[in-house]
Enzyme design. Structure first.
Site, PDB file in Angstrom:
ATOM      1  N   HIS A 170      47.735  51.810  -2.831  1.00  0.00           N
ATOM      2  CA  HIS A 170      48.164  52.625  -1.679  1.00  0.00           C
ATOM      3  C   HIS A 170      47.827  51.928  -0.362  1.00  0.00           C
ATOM      4  CE1 HIS A 170      48.475  55.896  -4.670  1.00  0.00           C
ATOM      5  NE2 HIS A 170      47.317  55.416  -5.105  1.00  0.00           N
ATOM      6  N   SER A 291      57.242  33.766  20.853  1.00  0.00           N
ATOM      7  CA  SER A 291      58.046  34.774  21.529  1.00  0.00           C
ATOM      8  C   SER A 291      58.484  34.201  22.869  1.00  0.00           C
ATOM      9  CB  SER A 291      57.203  36.024  21.746  1.00  0.00           C
ATOM     10  OG  SER A 291      57.712  36.765  22.828  1.00  0.00           O
ATOM     11  N   LYS A 297      52.130  35.026  21.128  1.00  0.00           N
ATOM     12  CA  LYS A 297      52.673  35.372  19.815  1.00  0.00           C
ATOM     13  C   LYS A 297      52.918  34.165  18.897  1.00  0.00           C
ATOM     14  CE  LYS A 297      53.813  38.935  18.468  1.00  0.00           C
ATOM     15  NZ  LYS A 297      54.882  39.881  18.788  1.00  0.00           N
ATOM     16  N   GLU A 304      59.505  37.066   7.020  1.00  0.00           N
ATOM     17  CA  GLU A 304      60.314  38.214   7.457  1.00  0.00           C
ATOM     18  C   GLU A 304      61.779  38.028   7.049  1.00  0.00           C
ATOM     19  OE1 GLU A 304      59.699  39.045  11.644  1.00  0.00           O
ATOM     20  OE2 GLU A 304      57.536  38.938  11.363  1.00  0.00           O
TER      21      GLU A 304
END
Ligand code: ARG
Length: 472
Positions: A170, A291, A297, A304
């Site tokens: 979980h 970024s 970043k 992804e």
């Protein structure tokens, strides 16, 4: 001025003379483009040539064409192959697909022998053969790429049988595991993916040629000979089935969807682990981007995208299933739509697997962060319960005693191992000095000492076994 007689004579439409004798007018431009597949099926060219060479060789062996015809066909196809490889072949949308483009060029090069190649054959069994040859080749490539990724996983796992991280259920800290053990879970998934590809390959590797349009052919052909020449394990046993079903492509895409699903789950973990909240790993800069607005970043773009591209392969699987479901026997033009999803599945898998193996090799592990995370969240609570059970407390009572101890630790803001012995004994008089070994992360790992458990020696032997299986 236009000659009206010519307008009515489709034989003048040189672009459409494959079947033009039957037609009163040329195919409309829009329809020609709508029905053409050459923009994508040219990818099958080398396989189409392989299939044609074997077919011609069989025709000659069965005295259906002359040995001179065979020589001419071989010479012509060799030249065509060179032209294609050199990028000099002029594909024409007017000739609809890869089969007609090649046949037309062959006839231009070698004359009547080129026109005899299609004896006893239809594009229906031809295209089914091409797709199977393409897929067999792709499966063999992909098997190599999955293997390379498995090796990258083993190389990384080997150094981390003693690197402890929290195992989650979980997404909550559950029990400590080693990082190697976690990685080896993905090795197992890829092992099954490999088995599935091998199994799928068996059903791909059957020859449709000889089925002709749908019913077989009246020429005295030898299908088994063609199968042997092309390295197929056998022939498709029913001509209607041979030209019409694409279940092998669906099955392959399902294998592909599972590979992507496994890598998507892995990607999700890499993304979490790389986020500063976890900080378990770093992914080499060459797999990340920055970024344009936030200078701090570093984004895990590759995982992804793998996660994202999984959707596209799943989509291809659904597309192919849907393509098939309403088709009456035998061949229907619908089947032309099998190629783009299939090609894109192969392409996506190839790129993804290739980049993934590299990326795994470029991971930096941060054992301290993993360990600190495992020390939070009472990851050894189950070990304490098991300890009490070993001292003959029934498991349910042990569970309750430990729940109370966890509550106590939580209130105090410490770990179970930080509670003094006298205090621990409030929860059960069975607790003794030896409990602290049980409450340690190392003790927890070491105690799971059976096949498939996370004990370092078990994981080390799992890695050794895995390596041995790959070198077979
Ligand atoms: N381009 C077609 C395909 O991909 C080849 C087979 C066409 N056969 C036919 N009878 N129209 O399926």
């Amino acid at each position: 001025m236009q000659d009206p007689a010519q307008d009515n004579n489709p034989r003048q439409d040189k672009n459409n003379d494959t079947w033009s004798g039957r037609f009163n007018e040329p195919v409309a431009e829009l329809v020609k483009r709508y029905t053409a597949s050459i923009s994508f099926d040219h990818k099958l060219a080398v396989f189409d040539i392989q299939g044609s060479l074997a077919h011609a060789q069989m025709l000659a062996a069965c005295n259906i064409i002359s040995s001179q015809d065979l020589k001419d066909i071989q010479r012509g196809l060799a030249q065509i192959e060179n032209e294609i490889i050199a990028g000099e072949f002029a594909w024409s949308v007017d000739l609809e697909d890869v089969h007609l483009n090649i046949e037309k060029r062959l006839t231009a090069l070698v004359g009547d022998a080129g026109k005899r190649l299609h004896t006893g054959r239809s594009r229906n069994d031809q295209v089914a053969t091409d797709v199977r040859l393409y897929l067999r080749h792709s499966i063999d490539d992909l098997l190599g790429l999955v293997r390379a990724l498995q090796i990258a996983l083993l190389d990384l796992a080997e150094n981390h049988t003693n690197t402890i991280m929290p195992g989650f259920t979980h997404l909550q800290v559950a029990q400590p595991v080693s990082f190697a053990h976690h990685l080896m879970a993905y090795f197992e998934m890829l092992k099954r993916d490999t088995e599935r590809l091998h199994d799928c390959r068996k059903r791909v590797n059957r020859l449709p040629l000889g089925a002709a349009a749908l019913a077989g052919t009246s020429y005295p052909i030898k299908r088994e000979y063609v199968a042997e020449l092309l390295g197929f394990d056998g022939v498709c046993e029913n001509s209607l089935d041979a030209v019409s079903d694409r279940d092998f492509a669906i099955e392959f895409t399902a294998c592909g969807a599972l590979i992507m699903t496994h890598l998507s789950r892995f990607s999700e973990e890499l993304i979490l682990w790389m986020s500063p909240r976890f900080g378990f790993i770093d992914i080499a800069d060459r797999f990340c981007t920055g970024s344009s607005i936030m200078p701090q970043k570093k984004n895990p773009d590759v995982p992804e995208l793998v996660r994202g591209k999984t959707g596209r392969v799943n989509g291809h699987l659904v597309a192919l299933l849907t393509l098939m479901k309403g088709q009456p026997l035998a061949y229907n033009k619908d089947n032309q739509e099998d190629k783009e999803p299939l090609f894109d599945t192969v392409e996506t898998l190839t790129q993804t697997l290739r980049i993934y193996a590299d990326m795994i090799g470029g991971i930096t592990v941060k054992p301290e962060a993993m360990r600190n995370a495992a020390l939070q969240g009472y990851a050894t609570a189950t070990d304490l319960a098991d300890y009490l059970v070993r001292k003959s407390l029934p498991f349910r009572d042990a569970h309750e005693a430990v729940a109370l101890a966890v509550r106590f630790a939580e209130q105090r803001g410490c770990d179970l191992g930080d509670i003094g012995l006298a205090e621990l004994q409030q929860f059960s008089a069975l607790i003794g000095e030896d409990v602290y070994q049980v409450l340690s992360l190392e003790g927890s790992l070491a105690s799971r000492n059976h096949t498939g458990g996370t004990a370092p020696n078990q994981v080390a032997s799992a890695i050794a076994k895995a390596r041995a299986s790959l070198s077979k």
